[in-house]
Design a protein around this motif. Structure first.
Motif, PDB file in Angstrom:
ATOM      1  N   ASN A 165       0.866  -1.246   0.018  1.00 19.62           N
ATOM      2  CA  ASN A 165       0.089   0.027   0.049  1.00 19.62           C
ATOM      3  C   ASN A 165       0.715   1.080   0.048  1.00 19.62           C
ATOM      4  OD1 ASN A 165      -2.292  -1.405   0.045  1.00 19.62           O
ATOM      5  ND2 ASN A 165      -2.506  -1.379   2.421  1.00 19.62           N
ATOM      6  N   ASP A 166       1.783   1.221   0.673  1.00 17.23           N
ATOM      7  CA  ASP A 166       2.943   2.516   0.768  1.00 17.23           C
ATOM      8  C   ASP A 166       3.613   2.591  -0.689  1.00 17.23           C
ATOM      9  OD1 ASP A 166       2.338   2.926   3.596  1.00 17.23           O
ATOM     10  OD2 ASP A 166       3.949   1.980   4.078  1.00 17.23           O
ATOM     11  N   TRP A 167       3.904   1.564  -1.257  1.00 15.73           N
ATOM     12  CA  TRP A 167       4.462   1.630  -2.458  1.00 15.73           C
ATOM     13  C   TRP A 167       3.611   2.055  -3.516  1.00 15.73           C
ATOM     14  CZ3 TRP A 167       3.702  -1.152  -7.039  1.00 15.73           C
ATOM     15  CH2 TRP A 167       4.590  -0.995  -8.172  1.00 15.73           C
ATOM     16  N   LEU A 168       2.258   1.631  -3.286  1.00 15.32           N
ATOM     17  CA  LEU A 168       1.530   2.031  -4.593  1.00 15.32           C
ATOM     18  C   LEU A 168       1.085   3.495  -4.583  1.00 15.32           C
ATOM     19  CD1 LEU A 168      -0.182   0.708  -6.756  1.00 15.32           C
ATOM     20  CD2 LEU A 168      -2.103   0.188  -4.962  1.00 15.32           C
ATOM     21  N   ARG A 169       1.431   4.258  -3.446  1.00 16.73           N
ATOM     22  CA  ARG A 169       1.003   5.586  -3.614  1.00 16.73           C
ATOM     23  C   ARG A 169       1.844   6.498  -4.514  1.00 16.73           C
ATOM     24  NH1 ARG A 169       1.545   7.324   2.648  1.00 16.73           N
ATOM     25  NH2 ARG A 169       3.216   6.261   2.305  1.00 16.73           N
ATOM     26  N   ASP A 170       3.016   5.828  -4.825  1.00 17.36           N
ATOM     27  CA  ASP A 170       4.130   6.446  -5.842  1.00 17.36           C
ATOM     28  C   ASP A 170       4.916   5.336  -6.257  1.00 17.36           C
ATOM     29  OD1 ASP A 170       5.292   7.732  -7.508  1.00 17.36           O
ATOM     30  OD2 ASP A 170       6.787   8.742  -5.849  1.00 17.36           O
ATOM     31  N   PRO A 171       4.389   4.319  -7.287  1.00 22.03           N
ATOM     32  CA  PRO A 171       5.014   3.337  -7.629  1.00 22.03           C
ATOM     33  C   PRO A 171       6.623   3.616  -8.289  1.00 22.03           C
ATOM     34  CG  PRO A 171       2.893   3.110  -8.308  1.00 22.03           C
ATOM     35  CD  PRO A 171       2.998   4.585  -7.865  1.00 22.03           C
ATOM     36  N   ASP A 172       7.593   2.746  -7.888  1.00 21.11           N
ATOM     37  CA  ASP A 172       8.873   3.243  -8.429  1.00 21.11           C
ATOM     38  C   ASP A 172       9.809   2.069  -8.186  1.00 21.11           C
ATOM     39  OD1 ASP A 172      10.703   4.413  -9.518  1.00 21.11           O
ATOM     40  OD2 ASP A 172      11.315   5.630  -8.041  1.00 21.11           O
ATOM     41  N   PHE A 173      10.805   1.736  -8.854  1.00 17.80           N
ATOM     42  CA  PHE A 173      11.859   0.954  -8.872  1.00 17.80           C
ATOM     43  C   PHE A 173      13.284   1.565  -8.925  1.00 17.80           C
ATOM     44  CE2 PHE A 173       8.107  -1.904 -10.446  1.00 17.80           C
ATOM     45  CZ  PHE A 173       8.335  -2.994  -9.469  1.00 17.80           C
ATOM     46  N   THR A 174      14.072   1.118  -8.133  1.00 16.83           N
ATOM     47  CA  THR A 174      15.385   1.727  -8.377  1.00 16.83           C
ATOM     48  C   THR A 174      16.130   0.836  -9.419  1.00 16.83           C
ATOM     49  OG1 THR A 174      16.393   0.213  -6.563  1.00 16.83           O
ATOM     50  CG2 THR A 174      15.432   2.544  -5.831  1.00 16.83           C
ATOM     51  N   VAL A 180      18.143  -6.835  -9.830  1.00 17.54           N
ATOM     52  CA  VAL A 180      17.629  -7.835  -8.957  1.00 17.54           C
ATOM     53  C   VAL A 180      16.442  -8.793  -9.316  1.00 17.54           C
ATOM     54  CG1 VAL A 180      17.023  -8.849  -6.806  1.00 17.54           C
ATOM     55  CG2 VAL A 180      18.767  -7.119  -7.030  1.00 17.54           C
ATOM     56  N   ILE A 181      15.344  -7.944  -9.790  1.00 15.72           N
ATOM     57  CA  ILE A 181      14.063  -8.722 -10.291  1.00 15.72           C
ATOM     58  C   ILE A 181      14.150  -9.327 -11.555  1.00 15.72           C
ATOM     59  CG2 ILE A 181      11.857  -8.269 -10.745  1.00 15.72           C
ATOM     60  CD1 ILE A 181      11.653  -5.872  -8.771  1.00 15.72           C
ATOM     61  N   ALA A 182      15.224  -8.694 -12.191  1.00 17.46           N
ATOM     62  CA  ALA A 182      15.371  -9.457 -13.651  1.00 17.46           C
ATOM     63  C   ALA A 182      16.050 -10.586 -13.571  1.00 17.46           C
ATOM     64  CB  ALA A 182      16.201  -8.377 -14.547  1.00 17.46           C
ATOM     65  N   ALA A 183      17.262 -10.447 -12.677  1.00 17.43           N
ATOM     66  CA  ALA A 183      18.185 -11.712 -12.502  1.00 17.43           C
ATOM     67  C   ALA A 183      17.155 -12.900 -11.771  1.00 17.43           C
ATOM     68  CB  ALA A 183      19.231 -11.393 -11.848  1.00 17.43           C
ATOM     69  N   LEU A 184      16.730 -12.374 -10.805  1.00 13.86           N
ATOM     70  CA  LEU A 184      15.767 -13.734 -10.279  1.00 13.86           C
ATOM     71  C   LEU A 184      14.913 -14.145 -11.080  1.00 13.86           C
ATOM     72  CD1 LEU A 184      15.236 -15.200  -7.396  1.00 13.86           C
ATOM     73  CD2 LEU A 184      13.454 -13.201  -7.052  1.00 13.86           C
ATOM     74  N   ALA A 185      14.231 -13.702 -12.034  1.00 15.94           N
ATOM     75  CA  ALA A 185      13.050 -14.127 -13.187  1.00 15.94           C
ATOM     76  C   ALA A 185      13.854 -14.994 -13.895  1.00 15.94           C
ATOM     77  CB  ALA A 185      12.547 -12.720 -13.636  1.00 15.94           C
ATOM     78  N   PHE A 210      13.984  -8.916 -20.941  1.00 17.70           N
ATOM     79  CA  PHE A 210      12.660  -8.620 -21.056  1.00 17.70           C
ATOM     80  C   PHE A 210      12.210  -8.003 -19.804  1.00 17.70           C
ATOM     81  CE2 PHE A 210       8.035  -9.834 -20.267  1.00 17.70           C
ATOM     82  CZ  PHE A 210       7.472  -9.331 -21.440  1.00 17.70           C
ATOM     83  N   ILE A 211      12.451  -8.642 -18.762  1.00 13.07           N
ATOM     84  CA  ILE A 211      11.915  -8.100 -17.408  1.00 13.07           C
ATOM     85  C   ILE A 211      12.560  -6.711 -17.060  1.00 13.07           C
ATOM     86  CG2 ILE A 211      11.737  -8.458 -14.915  1.00 13.07           C
ATOM     87  CD1 ILE A 211       9.877 -10.173 -16.527  1.00 13.07           C
ATOM     88  N   GLY A 212      13.809  -6.719 -17.381  1.00 16.88           N
ATOM     89  CA  GLY A 212      14.235  -5.333 -17.262  1.00 16.88           C
ATOM     90  C   GLY A 212      14.068  -4.152 -18.135  1.00 16.88           C
TER      91      GLY A 212
END
Length: 506
Positions: A165-174, A180-185, A210-212
């Protein structure tokens, strides 16, 4: 079969009678229902005590109270149940209706998800026995199974509700998070697809790239606050389901199965445009239920009419296409309603309750409210049930794969997907039927802790309240639902055996 069902129902009634008598005696002897009033200093204490005695019929012998409860249960056969009142004089029938509706929508969804995901995992790990995927999935499923429910619930509240909920107020990824998410996927995808080292490297690289690229694009489009599939997206995904289901069952060369599936996909693609005003302005639960029925019936008719000697397979693939396509259409309208829902409820994922009090929204917003309230407890119950379904499916698939008829099917040159899904999978489902039947009934009773942690006013709350207050009426209502569910689903499992394996006769 009819004699078997009648005999089993007769035995079930005897079991329910004995268990209900034992439970009733245990509850009424577990404490004093007037204890809190005896210690009260209220001026009207005697009046309150007399009122509770009348509500609970404490002035008559216990066996007469139990008989009155049995008579009330017997009226259920005439659809006029009378389960008495609780110690406050509130009808238990009304309390049970509200509690059962909350619990059943939670347990039913969790059971369906656990079945689908657990069976898929079991088949995959059986095919890839003793691989890294097999060991990894086994570790993860048993880890989830052994997690304390209350502790896992707190973690879900913290990270998937408050944090999201906190993240959804201003969605963002560093940049670091995207990497990290792309490598994990990429790592997970190459584990699932397997193959040679070269193929694994290509899979990892393609997925990571693709994820990146997708995450920044989705952020730039505002997709997390304004998601959408669109008519084209629903159509493309529905045709992809038709092709995938056909390929996994008999292969794309079998036109008698492929064409009905494609026609069903085309029908879904057209209807989602034609009926858009119905979805937007006139939608309700009855229309959605009717649409679900038609999503089964119409594709079944198309598959049976065009399938020829493959009519059963064609009907099955067409129904999968129709149901998934209808689900994608509904999902698209949920996506369209998401921004309006966020305006009404800026923090969408709740940690307490089964619905938002005084929520003022249309059909889609209200349905989203119910859905978001289901997210956390459903995830918790699903991951706990995954271990049993996946392991039983894996063991059953491995046992079936060693049978002579499987070796014969392979020696005839049948494609591996045909051997797995048409020959092995059906027979491997027989023990799963037993697990699913008992698990559904067990989840109704086992959801007590989950409902307590998440503040659901369901069957668990009804049971705990009645037990703490030494009030047998709510406890017996809980037993009536869970006990009957256990008996009936066990009976359905036996009937399902005969459907899965014609050699089984009762």
């Amino acid at each position: 079969m009819l004699k078997f069902i009648i005999r089993r129902l007769g035995a079930a009634i005897g079991i329910l009678f004995g268990a209900s008598l034992l439970l009733y005696v245990l509850v009424i002897n577990s404490g004093d229902p007037l204890e809190d009033l005896r210690e009260s200093n209220a001026e009207n204490r005697e009046y309150l005590m007399q009122q509770r005695i009348e509500f609970m019929n404490l002035d008559v012998p216990w066996y007469q109270r139990y008989w009155d409860w049995l008579v009330g249960v017997g009226k259920c056969f005439a659809l006029q149940c009378d389960l008495g009142t609780n110690r406050s004089g509130v009808s238990v029938d009304s309390l049970l209706a509200l509690a059962a509706s909350s619990t059943l929508r939670l347990v039913l969804l969790a059971t369906i998800l656990a079945l689908i995901v657990g069976i898929a995992i079991g088949i995959l790990t059986a095919i890839r026995q003793y691989s890294g995927l097999d060991y990894g999935v086994t570790f993860a499923t048993f880890l989830f199974f052994s997690l304390p429910v209350f502790w896992a619930a707190v973690l879900l509240k913290e990270y998937m509700a408050i944090g999201y909920n906190d993240w959804l107020r201003d969605p963002d990824f560093t940049l670091q998070q995207i990497l990290v998410i792309a490598a994990l996927a990429g790592f997970l995808m190459q584990v699932f697809l397997a193959g040679s080292l070269r193929r694994r490297i290509i899979t990892f690289a393609a997925t990571a790239v693709f994820i990146g690229a997708a995450l920044p694009t989705l952020l730039a489009l505002g997709y997390f606050r304004e998601p959408r599939l669109g008519f084209i997206g629903v159509a493309v995904l529905t045709f992809a389901v038709a092709l995938s289901a056909t390929a996994m069952s008999v292969g794309l060369k079998t036109k008698k199965v492929l064409y009905p599936a494609l026609i069903t996909a085309a029908l879904v693609s057209v209807l989602q445009i034609v009926l858009v005003n119905v979805f937007v302005y006139y939608m309700n639960w009855w229309i959605m239920a009717a649409g679900l029925v038609l999503a089964f019936v119409i594709p079944w008719f198309i598959g049976r009419s065009m399938g020829g000697r493959y009519k059963d397979l064609a009907a099955g693939v067409s129904m999968i296409t129709g149901v998934v396509g209808a689900g994608l259409t509904v999902l698209d309208h949920f996506f369209r309603s998401w921004p309006g829902f966020l305006d009404l409820k800026p923090r969408p994922i709740s940690t307490i309750g089964s619905q938002t009090p005084n929520f003022a929204g249309g059909f889609w917003e209200t349905a989203l409210d119910y859905g978001t309230q289901l997210v956390l407890p459903t995830i918790l119950l699903t991951v706990i049930s995954l271990a049993s379904y996946s392991r039983y499916t894996r063991a059953s698939m491995l046992e079936v794969s060693r049978q002579d008829y499987i070796r014969t099917a392979r020696s005839k040159g049948l494609p591996e997907r045909t051997v797995i899904f048409r020959h092995a999978f059906r027979n491997a489902l027989i023990p799963i039927a037993t697990i699913a039947a008992f698990d559904f009934a067990a989840l109704i009773g086992g959801a007590v802790i989950t409902e307590t942690v998440f503040g659901w006013k369901g069957m668990g709350e009804l049971f705990i309240t009645g037990l703490n207050q030494v009030d047998p009426a709510p406890v017996m209502a809980f037993f009536l639902v869970t006990g009957t569910a256990a008996i009936l689903f066990n009976l359905l499992a036996d009937i399902f055996y005969a459907i899965l394996d014609p050699r089984i006769r009762v």
